[in-house]
Design an enzyme around this catalytic site. Structure first.
Site, PDB file in Angstrom:
ATOM      1  N   ASP A 131      20.552 -29.329 -80.811  1.00 44.21           N
ATOM      2  CA  ASP A 131      21.173 -30.536 -81.712  1.00 44.21           C
ATOM      3  C   ASP A 131      22.390 -30.445 -82.295  1.00 44.21           C
ATOM      4  OD1 ASP A 131      19.050 -32.173 -80.905  1.00 44.21           O
ATOM      5  OD2 ASP A 131      17.578 -31.133 -82.079  1.00 44.21           O
ATOM      6  N   ASP A 190      15.796 -35.429 -74.209  1.00 45.03           N
ATOM      7  CA  ASP A 190      16.724 -35.546 -75.301  1.00 45.03           C
ATOM      8  C   ASP A 190      18.098 -34.849 -75.258  1.00 45.03           C
ATOM      9  OD1 ASP A 190      14.110 -35.507 -76.126  1.00 45.03           O
ATOM     10  OD2 ASP A 190      14.634 -35.865 -78.339  1.00 45.03           O
TER      11      ASP A 190
END
Ligand SMILES: *[C@@H]1O[C@H](CO)[C@@H](O)[C@H](O)[C@H]1NC(C)=O
Ligand SMILES: *[C@@H]1O[C@H](CO)[C@@H](O)[C@H](O)[C@H]1NC(C)=O
Ligand SMILES: *[C@@H]1O[C@H](CO)[C@@H](O)[C@H](O)[C@H]1NC(C)=O
Ligand SMILES: *[C@@H]1O[C@H](CO)[C@@H](O)[C@H](O)[C@H]1NC(C)=O
Ligand SMILES: *[C@@H]1O[C@H](CO)[C@@H](O)[C@H](O)[C@H]1NC(C)=O
Ligand SMILES: *[C@@H]1O[C@H](CO)[C@@H](O)[C@H](O)[C@H]1NC(C)=O
Ligand SMILES: *[C@@H]1O[C@H](CO)[C@@H](O)[C@H](O)[C@H]1NC(C)=O
Ligand SMILES: *[C@@H]1O[C@H](CO)[C@@H](O)[C@H](O)[C@H]1NC(C)=O
Ligand SMILES: *[C@@H]1O[C@H](CO)[C@@H](O)[C@H](O)[C@H]1NC(C)=O
Ligand SMILES: *[C@@H]1O[C@H](CO)[C@@H](O)[C@H](O)[C@H]1NC(C)=O
Length: 462
Positions: A131, A190
């Site tokens: 991330d 994602d």
């Protein structure tokens, strides 16, 4: 329960839309409530800074709508500063002060930097892992405004180097989550957003390895996460020593699935095990569109179209905002996810631009129309005018298996603001587009009384 069927409807058959049918932009996208709300939150500086992620969920009573704060080592900590930076950018696009007052744009820039500066402590040691792509967003904005900013360049390059360290050449992907068994290599849909960082960095330092890593990651995701009908798995587990796929499953979606492929037709006992988490689908839509933008490779455009077609074909008909999972049972209740809606809206605006690049004006109008229709329904369902609500939107689902639904989400708001900026960049909205039928402070009027659904737009889409 719903089973998967291959969509037999050809898009061409459901695109009777012309440019003239584009619905009106909801003026709420450019409301002065947005800088007001963000700047109020921005001025509340704690030491150390903690970051808003979602608003309090039931049963918090009158605290509903208040931000919950998390430490910097959280995947979402870049979104609040990045949202402020988007407002600064909005001020550059519209310096006349109609969309955002000049002093609010300046304050957004200043606070965006105050809130993003601590993120640099995550460059080499963090628990956000893949991330770092999201975490680097505020610095991309700084570079967009000033490409020669060497400080921002160095930060972006450092995050990209960290992400490259999570690439496994046997699997051909960057690792998403860490696992107790290191041979279990988990990749989530994602991650298609995070790999854009490789291109942003490669554009600065010319490192072609980054581009190869991004392409390989996207190719494996295209092959292993995307089902034949254009829907997606949330998680694919690879064996890090052999590269083999060992499981396809979900973490945040409705139905899990291990070592069972989705069967498309006829519906079987196995097929009901599959589900499509709607935020994951939206991440995929954006990620593959971005891959086409960066590489020009047709296969990514085709994949973005397939994912987006599945998405619009499965949206609910009363209000387009999707449920948290397309396959979650409709009864007794099925929380929506406005973050999926705003990510998908941004993705479809991006896809519309890519269709234009491909010389496909019909496709371009279709995705533009779909995006604006979805934004309108998002505003009508979830735009919150109450002064005690700190997010822009409500009705987001952070994680329904953890019963975290019906909240404001910092990333839902980010993509709402981003969609507004994209419409300005595309010339679909202009610097007067925020001056619609809207008065502040909130006088209790529901937005649905001023925003009517464009005639036939939603129904034409599905
Ligand atoms: C200010 O931020 C802290 C967390 O840093 C939070 O606990 C507090 O509720 C916030 N105050 C307001 C008025 O939002
Ligand atoms: C990495 O950060 C954690 C806190 O997030 C800290 O406990 C740890 O000591 C750090 N490790 C290194 C090598 O700096
Ligand atoms: C460059 O970017 C950094 C990091 O975002 C920021 O703190 C700094 O103010 C920027 N400087 C200029 C001149 O734009
Ligand atoms: C991955 O493959 C290796 C070699 O075949 C095996 O030892 C290991 O247990 C496998 N890991 C998983 C999680 O299946
Ligand atoms: C490009 O990135 C890779 C992966 O981080 C690294 O091994 C390599 O040294 C870099 N190449 C250059 C020319 O910086
Ligand atoms: C598309 O790619 C170009 C570089 O080729 C980049 O400058 C631009 O920011 C990208 N667009 C988006 C919306 O990411
Ligand atoms: C135009 O775009 C639509 C929607 O993405 C797509 O279905 C169609 O195949 C495209 N047409 C051409 C000629 O590429
Ligand atoms: C949207 O959220 C509100 C609470 O914020 C809730 O009362 C309402 O039922 C939700 N709407 C839907 C369709 O889930
Ligand atoms: C939504 O979350 C609440 C708790 O906030 C929970 O009671 C409810 O079961 C959830 N809804 C669904 C459909 O899971
Ligand atoms: C600007 O946008 C508004 C609404 O979005 C529209 O009514 C107006 O005609 C536009 N103005 C120009 C000059 O395009």
């Amino acid at each position: 329960m719903k089973s998967f069927r291959l969509s037999t409807i050809s898009l061409a058959a459901i695109i009777p839309l012309s440019v003239h049918a584009i619905p009106d932009i909801p003026p709420e996208l450019y409301s002065t409530l947005i800088p007001q709300r963000l700047l109020t939150t921005a001025q509340n500086i704690s030491n150390p800074l903690t970051y808003p992620e979602w608003t309090k969920i039931a049963p918090y009573g009158n605290q509903l709508g208040q931000w919950q704060y998390f430490n910097i080592n959280t995947w979402t900590s870049g979104f609040f500063p990045a949202s402020l930076m988007l407002l600064a950018e909005r001020g550059q696009t519209c310096p006349d002060g109609q969309i955002i007052a000049a002093q609010d744009a300046q304050a957004s820039l200043n606070f965006g930097r105050v809130w993003s500066a601590p993120l640099t402590t995550l460059e080499t040691n963090n628990s956000v892992k893949h991330d770092v792509g999201f975490i680097s967003f505020p610095f991309w904005e700084d570079l967009k405004m000033n490409p020669g900013n060497t400080t921002a360049q160095a930060i972006v390059n450092a995050f990209a180097a960290y992400l490259a360290g999570r690439y496994n050449p046997i699997v051909g992907c960057t690792r998403s989550w860490d696992t107790p068994d290191p041979t279990q290599f988990e990749v989530i849909i994602d991650n298609m957003i995070n790999i854009e960082l490789f291109f942003v960095s490669a554009a600065l330092n010319g490192n072609q390895t980054y581009i190869e890593m991004a392409k390989s990651h996207a190719d494996h995701t295209m092959q292993n996460h995307v089902r034949d009908d254009g829907s997606t798995y949330h998680v694919v587990v690879y064996n890090s020593t052999t590269g083999a796929v060992i499981a396809r499953e979900t973490s945040q979606g409705y139905a899990n699935e291990r070592q069972v492929y989705c069967t498309l037709a006829p519906p079987s006992a196995d097929s009901v095990l599959c589900s499509t988490w709607t935020r994951g689908q939206a991440w995929g839509m954006y990620g593959f569109t971005s891959m086409f933008n960066r590489t020009g490779d047709q296969k990514y455009l085709d994949t973005a179209r397939r994912l987006s077609t599945f998405y619009v074909n499965n949206l609910p008909k009363d209000n387009l905002v999707p449920p948290w999972d397309f396959n979650a049972p409709a009864s007794p209740d099925r929380p929506r996810d406005t973050s999926s809606a705003t990510i998908a809206s941004s993705a479809m605006l991006f896809l519309s631009q890519m269709e234009t690049r491909a010389g496909n004006s019909t496709g371009s109008s279709f995705w533009l129309n779909a995006a604006i229709s979805l934004l309108r329904d998002t505003v009508s369902l979830a735009y919150r005018r109450e002064t005690n609500w700190q997010a822009i939107l409500s009705n987001g689902t952070a994680n329904n298996p953890q019963q975290n639904n019906n909240t404001g989400l910092v990333y839902g708001d980010y993509y709402f603001i981003k969609a507004g900026n994209m419409l300005l960049d595309m010339g679909v909205a202009n610097c007067s587009s925020g001056t619609g039928p809207m008065t502040l402070p909130y006088n209790g009027t529901a937005s649905s009384t001023t925003i009517t659904k464009p005639s036939g737009a939603s129904t034409t889409l599905i």
